[in-house]
Write an enzyme that holds these catalytic residues in place. Structure first.
Site, short mmCIF file in Angstrom:
data_model
loop_
_atom_site.label_atom_id
_atom_site.label_comp_id
_atom_site.label_asym_id
_atom_site.label_seq_id
_atom_site.Cartn_x
_atom_site.Cartn_y
_atom_site.Cartn_z
N CYS A 2 102.67 19.68 -44.44
CA CYS A 2 103.90 19.27 -43.75
C CYS A 2 105.07 19.11 -44.72
CB CYS A 2 103.67 17.99 -42.94
SG CYS A 2 102.80 18.29 -41.39
N ASP A 21 112.19 21.80 -27.87
CA ASP A 21 111.46 23.07 -27.88
C ASP A 21 112.20 24.13 -28.70
OD1 ASP A 21 109.32 24.74 -27.18
OD2 ASP A 21 110.45 25.58 -25.50
NI NI Z 1 103.84 19.33 -39.93
#
Ligand code: NI
Length: 134
Positions: A33, A79
């Site tokens: 991440c 989104d």
């Molecule tokens: Ni992530």
């Protein structure tokens, strides 16, 4: 008391980093991440509202209306967006935890039938968070 849940889905990009940390520290805490060039997740969202069924409709709330509210105020904003840049998390990391709180706070004023009970947000197959408003 009956708990009614509507499920929705969105895809979004993010990056989790503490800019004052070293790259190694960021990689250690945030793993993939923290990749500098972004990445995406396929998020599943469950919105649960609790209440007593209306004697005429039998519904706690109209789930079509709930779906419309979620789409308009949450999905449209998240989104295919960049969660670090496209929504205001007041400087907080776009983690699932902070995102669940943001979704709760954004949705709550629009829930006029029943009472918002839980935001459940799943970021990966094996991890989800739940927020109950406190
Ligand atoms: Ni992530």
């Amino acid at each position: 008391m009956v708990y009614v849940t509507r499920r929705e889905h969105f895809n979004a990009a993010h990056k989790l980093i503490c800019s004052q940390w070293s790259e190694e520290a960021n990689q250690e805490v945030f793993g993939k991440c923290a990749n500098p060039n972004w990445h995406g997740h396929n998020y599943d969202l469950w919105v649960t509202v609790k209440g007593t069924p209306n004697p005429e409709t039998g519904f706690v709330l109209n789930t079509q209306v709930l779906s419309k509210i979620i789409k308009e105020h949450i999905i449209e904003k998240l989104d295919h967006r960049n969660l670090n840049k496209d929504i205001d998390l007041e400087g907080l990391q776009p983690s699932s935890e902070n995102l669940a709180i943001w979704i709760w706070n954004t949705l709550k004023p629009f829930i006029s039938q029943g009472e918002l009970h839980c935001i459940k947000l799943q970021e990966t197959e094996n991890i989800y968070v739940e927020y109950y408003g406190d």
